[in-house]
Design an enzyme around this catalytic site. Structure first.
Site, mmCIF file in Angstrom:
data_model
loop_
_atom_site.group_PDB
_atom_site.id
_atom_site.type_symbol
_atom_site.label_atom_id
_atom_site.label_comp_id
_atom_site.label_asym_id
_atom_site.label_seq_id
_atom_site.Cartn_x
_atom_site.Cartn_y
_atom_site.Cartn_z
ATOM 1 N N CYS A 192 19.706 54.683 20.568
ATOM 2 C CA CYS A 192 19.213 53.406 19.582
ATOM 3 C C CYS A 192 19.269 53.989 18.144
ATOM 4 C CB CYS A 192 17.835 53.148 19.854
ATOM 5 S SG CYS A 192 17.307 51.727 18.929
ATOM 6 N N ASP A 238 17.484 52.940 15.907
ATOM 7 C CA ASP A 238 16.050 53.165 15.136
ATOM 8 C C ASP A 238 16.198 54.483 14.187
ATOM 9 O OD1 ASP A 238 13.142 54.235 14.633
ATOM 10 O OD2 ASP A 238 12.924 52.359 16.288
ATOM 11 N N HIS A 298 13.936 54.828 23.832
ATOM 12 C CA HIS A 298 12.514 55.398 23.099
ATOM 13 C C HIS A 298 11.641 54.248 23.476
ATOM 14 C CE1 HIS A 298 12.560 53.166 19.252
ATOM 15 N NE2 HIS A 298 14.021 53.080 19.596
#
Length: 208
Positions: free
Chosen positions: A41, A43, A97
């Site tokens: 990801c 993020d 996650h």
């Protein structure tokens, strides 16, 4: 954050590496032979090399919102093809996650503009596993389960591709589904039974 500090940090990083090994950058510039393709990801809290405890050159990395492997995304498909066919990685990892904003957004009935087509892929995962997810009463637990199921479905999307199927015949490439738990720092292997899952779909997706 003062953006200028990044360049100061870079200088300190260079000094630190050269203090340990004066040939560090000379060796780094010679090329890459990673064992792993990591699809994670975007993020900002989830950094691939740091959470795996590996060095530059040991993993080929692709990141996008909610670690998706869409057949219509030429970016991820190009990365996948290059890593598997040309770099000849032996492991492909999809790592989600807990606390993923993309997964949470897909669970909400909101119009998010340009994000809608991307999030629709995650909503399709929810649709496929609706009975399992709706049976989970606690919203937080349901959210975590969708993170795991999304990883599973993206791994299956990997196995549907020609390059992964070809590599599985020539060198037994492995696909892995992981989740990173930010609350504990733990990297969790979901130990997905791909052989069992694929029994029912490979008649459709198998490529010669």
């Amino acid at each position: 954050m003062d953006i200028k500090n990044i360049f100061k940090n870079n200088e300190e990083w260079i000094k630190g590496k050269l203090a340990i090994d004066e040939d560090y950058f000379k060796e780094l510039s010679k090329g890459q032979t990673p064992e792993i393709l990591y699809i994670g990801c975007s993020d900002s809290r989830v950094t691939a090399e740091e959470l795996m405890g590996i060095n530059p050159g040991e993993a080929f990395v692709h990141r996008n919102i909610a670690n998706m492997v869409s057949s219509l995304d030429l970016n991820v498909q190009s990365v996948l093809n290059y890593a598997v066919t040309h770099l000849e990685v032996n492991h492909v990892v999809v790592c989600g996650h807990y606390g993923c904003g993309g997964i949470k957004a897909a669970m909400e009935s909101k119009d998010l503009g340009i994000l809608n087509p991307w999030l629709r892929n995650i909503r399709d995962v929810y649709r496929l596993h609706k009975n399992t997810l709706n049976a989970i009463e606690d919203e937080h637990d349901r959210y975590k389960k969708l993170v795991e199921l999304n990883v599973q479905e993206q791994c299956i999307n990997l196995i549907k591709t020609a390059c992964v199927q070809q590599a599985s015949k020539s060198r037994d490439i492995k696909v892995h589904g992981w989740v990173f738990d930010m609350e504990t720092g733990k990297l969790i292997d979901l130990e997905i039974n791909f052989q069992e899952i694929l029994k029912g779909i490979m008649e459709i997706y198998h490529l010669e």
